[in-house]
Motif scaffolding. Structure first.
Motif, PDB file in Angstrom:
ATOM      1  N   ASP A 146     172.125  28.331  52.793  1.00  0.00           N
ATOM      2  CA  ASP A 146     172.196  26.871  52.780  1.00  0.00           C
ATOM      3  C   ASP A 146     171.114  26.318  51.853  1.00  0.00           C
ATOM      4  O   ASP A 146     170.010  26.840  51.791  1.00  0.00           O
ATOM      5  CB  ASP A 146     171.990  26.333  54.194  1.00  0.00           C
ATOM      6  CG  ASP A 146     172.137  24.828  54.249  1.00  0.00           C
ATOM      7  OD1 ASP A 146     171.102  24.136  54.125  1.00  0.00           O
ATOM      8  OD2 ASP A 146     173.265  24.349  54.418  1.00  0.00           O
ATOM      9  N   CYS A 192     169.662  17.603  44.976  1.00  0.00           N
ATOM     10  CA  CYS A 192     170.748  16.894  45.666  1.00  0.00           C
ATOM     11  C   CYS A 192     171.092  15.589  44.958  1.00  0.00           C
ATOM     12  O   CYS A 192     172.271  15.217  44.847  1.00  0.00           O
ATOM     13  CB  CYS A 192     170.358  16.621  47.120  1.00  0.00           C
ATOM     14  SG  CYS A 192     170.305  18.078  48.170  1.00  0.00           S
ATOM     15  N   SER A 234     174.553  28.246  45.939  1.00  0.00           N
ATOM     16  CA  SER A 234     174.262  27.368  47.076  1.00  0.00           C
ATOM     17  C   SER A 234     174.528  25.913  46.713  1.00  0.00           C
ATOM     18  O   SER A 234     175.096  25.152  47.507  1.00  0.00           O
ATOM     19  CB  SER A 234     172.803  27.536  47.515  1.00  0.00           C
ATOM     20  OG  SER A 234     172.560  28.831  48.013  1.00  0.00           O
ATOM     21  N   TYR A 288     177.378  23.401  48.227  1.00  0.00           N
ATOM     22  CA  TYR A 288     176.925  22.115  48.752  1.00  0.00           C
ATOM     23  C   TYR A 288     177.758  20.979  48.154  1.00  0.00           C
ATOM     24  O   TYR A 288     178.213  20.077  48.868  1.00  0.00           O
ATOM     25  CB  TYR A 288     175.444  21.913  48.429  1.00  0.00           C
ATOM     26  CG  TYR A 288     174.927  20.526  48.737  1.00  0.00           C
ATOM     27  CD1 TYR A 288     174.566  20.163  50.031  1.00  0.00           C
ATOM     28  CD2 TYR A 288     174.803  19.574  47.726  1.00  0.00           C
ATOM     29  CE1 TYR A 288     174.100  18.883  50.319  1.00  0.00           C
ATOM     30  CE2 TYR A 288     174.334  18.299  48.000  1.00  0.00           C
ATOM     31  CZ  TYR A 288     173.989  17.958  49.300  1.00  0.00           C
ATOM     32  OH  TYR A 288     173.541  16.696  49.564  1.00  0.00           O
ATOM     33  N   GLN A 338     180.243  18.565  50.409  1.00  0.00           N
ATOM     34  CA  GLN A 338     179.849  17.167  50.560  1.00  0.00           C
ATOM     35  C   GLN A 338     180.742  16.200  49.787  1.00  0.00           C
ATOM     36  O   GLN A 338     180.966  15.074  50.214  1.00  0.00           O
ATOM     37  CB  GLN A 338     178.399  16.981  50.097  1.00  0.00           C
ATOM     38  CG  GLN A 338     177.378  17.759  50.906  1.00  0.00           C
ATOM     39  CD  GLN A 338     177.293  17.287  52.339  1.00  0.00           C
ATOM     40  OE1 GLN A 338     177.281  16.094  52.612  1.00  0.00           O
ATOM     41  NE2 GLN A 338     177.222  18.233  53.274  1.00  0.00           N
TER      42      GLN A 338
END
Length: 202
Positions: free
Chosen positions: A71, A86, A112, A116, A120
């Motif tokens: 993660d 992010c 990863s 993600y 998302q």
């Protein structure tokens, strides 16, 4: 550390070269190959690299688990760095370059991040690699095959026809591919790139 006899060592290298599709009889030049094995009910991808030396042939093996993805928030990064990554992931276009020495975690971080993004934002992700290092069912993954005419340049052109949101490139090997990558990053694609070596003239 266990020591092997020279005869057993040579047979072991030949065995790995055979399983990974390398030329067993070629010992004068470096070769690269890959293979998958099952250990304890888990698939492990092996990247193999041979190197001729003064006395014998050397074999290096990278181990890449296929079923485990760390993660993003559990990566060995500072929290501020994770937050910055992010924030970059939500952009519709741009170029993100990952660089560093072998074994520094570029591929682990990149996969990863890709997972993600998909979890998302449900984006269309296409990868172009040589070879595919981690097979993910939810990505479109394309592998370089120069004998079949699938180079980084040609593969990248084909990828753009599938209208991806995010493109991951294993590396840039020539100036033409570098120009295509930059153009794509400026025209509505988020391009993520692993770069191992500097490119002369770019």
């Amino acid at each position: 550390m266990e020591q092997l006899s020279y005869g057993y060592f040579e047979r072991l290298i030949s065995h790995f070269k055979f399983l990974s599709g390398l030329d067993i009889g070629e010992k004068r030049r470096p070769q690269n190959g890959s293979m998958d094995i099952m250990i304890q009910q888990k698939i492990l991808h092996l990247r193999l690299s041979t190197l001729p030396s003064a006395y014998s042939e050397s074999l290096a093996i990278r181990l890449l688990p296929q079923e485990e993805t760390i993660d993003m928030h559990h990566l060995s990064l500072f929290p501020e760095s994770v937050d910055q990554l992010c924030n970059l992931m939500v952009r519709a276009s741009g170029l993100i370059l990952f660089t560093g020495p072998t074994g520094s975690g570029k591929t682990t971080i990149l996969y990863s991040l890709l997972q993600y993004i998909q979890s998302q934002m449900k984006r269309q992700i296409v990868t172009l690699e040589d070879p595919v290092e981690k097979k993910v069912d939810s990505f479109l993954q394309m592998e370089i095959n120069e004998k079949a005419g699938i180079t980084y340049g040609e593969g990248f052109k084909s990828i753009l026809r599938h209208d991806p949101d995010v493109i991951m490139i294993g590396e840039i090997r020539d100036e033409e591919t570098a120009k295509l990558v930059l153009r794509a990053s400026l025209t509505g694609h988020l391009v993520m790139l692993i770069e191992h070596y500097p490119i002369n003239g770019i």
